[in-house]
Design a protein around this motif. Structure first.
Motif, short mmCIF file in Angstrom:
data_model
loop_
_atom_site.label_atom_id
_atom_site.label_comp_id
_atom_site.label_asym_id
_atom_site.label_seq_id
_atom_site.Cartn_x
_atom_site.Cartn_y
_atom_site.Cartn_z
N GLN A 95 -9.05 -0.53 -7.63
CA GLN A 95 -7.80 0.10 -7.22
C GLN A 95 -7.69 0.18 -5.68
O GLN A 95 -6.47 0.11 -5.14
CB GLN A 95 -7.72 1.52 -7.71
CG GLN A 95 -6.65 2.29 -7.60
CD GLN A 95 -6.66 3.75 -8.06
OE1 GLN A 95 -7.58 3.93 -9.11
NE2 GLN A 95 -5.87 4.72 -7.62
N GLN A 150 -3.99 -6.40 -2.42
CA GLN A 150 -4.45 -6.45 -3.87
C GLN A 150 -4.58 -7.98 -4.11
O GLN A 150 -5.37 -8.36 -4.90
CB GLN A 150 -3.69 -5.65 -4.69
CG GLN A 150 -4.32 -5.42 -6.18
CD GLN A 150 -5.68 -4.81 -6.08
OE1 GLN A 150 -6.76 -5.34 -5.79
NE2 GLN A 150 -5.88 -3.53 -6.75
N THR A 171 -3.54 -1.43 -10.48
CA THR A 171 -2.16 -1.01 -10.01
C THR A 171 -2.08 0.50 -9.75
O THR A 171 -0.91 0.82 -9.30
CB THR A 171 -1.16 -1.22 -11.21
OG1 THR A 171 -1.42 -0.59 -12.45
CG2 THR A 171 -1.34 -2.85 -11.58
N GLU A 176 5.61 0.32 -8.65
CA GLU A 176 5.80 -0.61 -9.86
C GLU A 176 5.91 -1.83 -9.89
O GLU A 176 5.52 -2.76 -10.61
CB GLU A 176 6.81 0.08 -10.46
CG GLU A 176 7.46 -0.50 -12.04
CD GLU A 176 8.36 0.30 -12.93
OE1 GLU A 176 8.94 -0.38 -13.94
OE2 GLU A 176 8.97 1.18 -12.26
N GLY A 179 2.93 -3.51 -8.71
CA GLY A 179 1.86 -3.51 -9.72
C GLY A 179 2.13 -4.55 -10.73
O GLY A 179 1.17 -5.36 -11.12
N THR A 201 -7.85 0.94 -17.07
CA THR A 201 -6.63 1.36 -16.80
C THR A 201 -6.03 2.56 -17.83
O THR A 201 -6.62 2.78 -18.61
CB THR A 201 -5.49 0.18 -17.30
OG1 THR A 201 -4.16 0.73 -16.76
CG2 THR A 201 -5.47 -0.03 -18.38
#
Length: 228
Positions: A95, A150, A171, A176, A179, A201
């Protein structure tokens, strides 16, 4: 019959001491993951998801129980041998990205290749190009957005073509849009290879992308509630 299990978790328990006595973080957890399978581990905050993932990767030692990865009992190995096993067979996506701040994007992806004694630059460049980061090779993490960091971490995880991929809330630090882009990218990279995925998750939509969902509640596996 050939055993196709990539991962076996056997009666895994993790306890810690607190002011009131002993707290069960994980309580007698057992399951298997087949080669090439994608499995999501879900549950509320504090249910033991990240603890389980760390134990599966041999980053921590359980109070009791066993984890077998690719036929290797992890806790029969000392810490150095577990690290060497991870370097050969395991990729991670975190993360919080876990990029080294004093290395560029390219150098971060080159690092596991260099540690394995492989020619690194061309492979790392190709991995970063696959995640759309070819224009940012020489940027340091602090100059990259969360979504870009990421993507670099995905390139680093996949560059060694791992047989096992452990992903912890990938994410959780992203908006959003980013992600969704990262998740689409991760599953497209998985489709190109044959890695076994274990994904932690709290996002039901992300979990539904996997072939199977395991739900933790209070440190124990429970039957997940059906999605509406």
């Amino acid at each position: 019959m050939t055993n196709t299990h990539s991962i076996e978790v056997k009666n895994l328990c993790r306890q810690v001491a607190d002011s009131s006595g002993t707290l069960d973080i994980l309580d007698d957890v057992s399951f298997t993951v087949e080669a090439g399978e994608a499995v999501a581990i879900t549950g509320s905050s504090g249910s033991g998801k990240s603890t389980l993932l760390g134990l599966m990767a041999g980053l921590d030692v359980p109070t009791s129980g066993e984890v077998v990865l690719l036929g290797q009992p992890m806790f029969a190995l000392d810490e150095e041998a577990r690290a060497a096993f991870r370097a050969r067979h395991v990729g991670f996506v975190f993360q919080s990205f876990q990029l080294l701040p004093n290395l560029t994007a390219l150098e971060n992806v080159m690092l596991p290749l260099e540690l394995a004694g492989r020619a690194a630059r061309d492979e790392a460049c190709a991995a970063l190009e696959r995640v759309g980061m070819q224009a940012r090779l020489h940027h340091y993490p602090k100059t990259l957005s969360g979504g870009e960091q990421q993507r670099v971490s995905l390139a680093r995880a996949f560059v060694m073509q791992p047989r096992l991929l452990f992903v912890d809330e990938p994410t959780g630090s992203l908006d959003e849009r980013n992600g969704a882009l990262v998740i689409d990218l991760m599953f497209s990279l998985l489709d190109e290879g044959d890695a076994t995925l274990v994904l932690v998750t709290h996002d039901p939509a992300l979990a539904s992308r996997c072939q199977r969902i395991l739900c933790l509640h209070g440190g124990r596996l429970v039957v997940p509630e059906p999605q509406a």
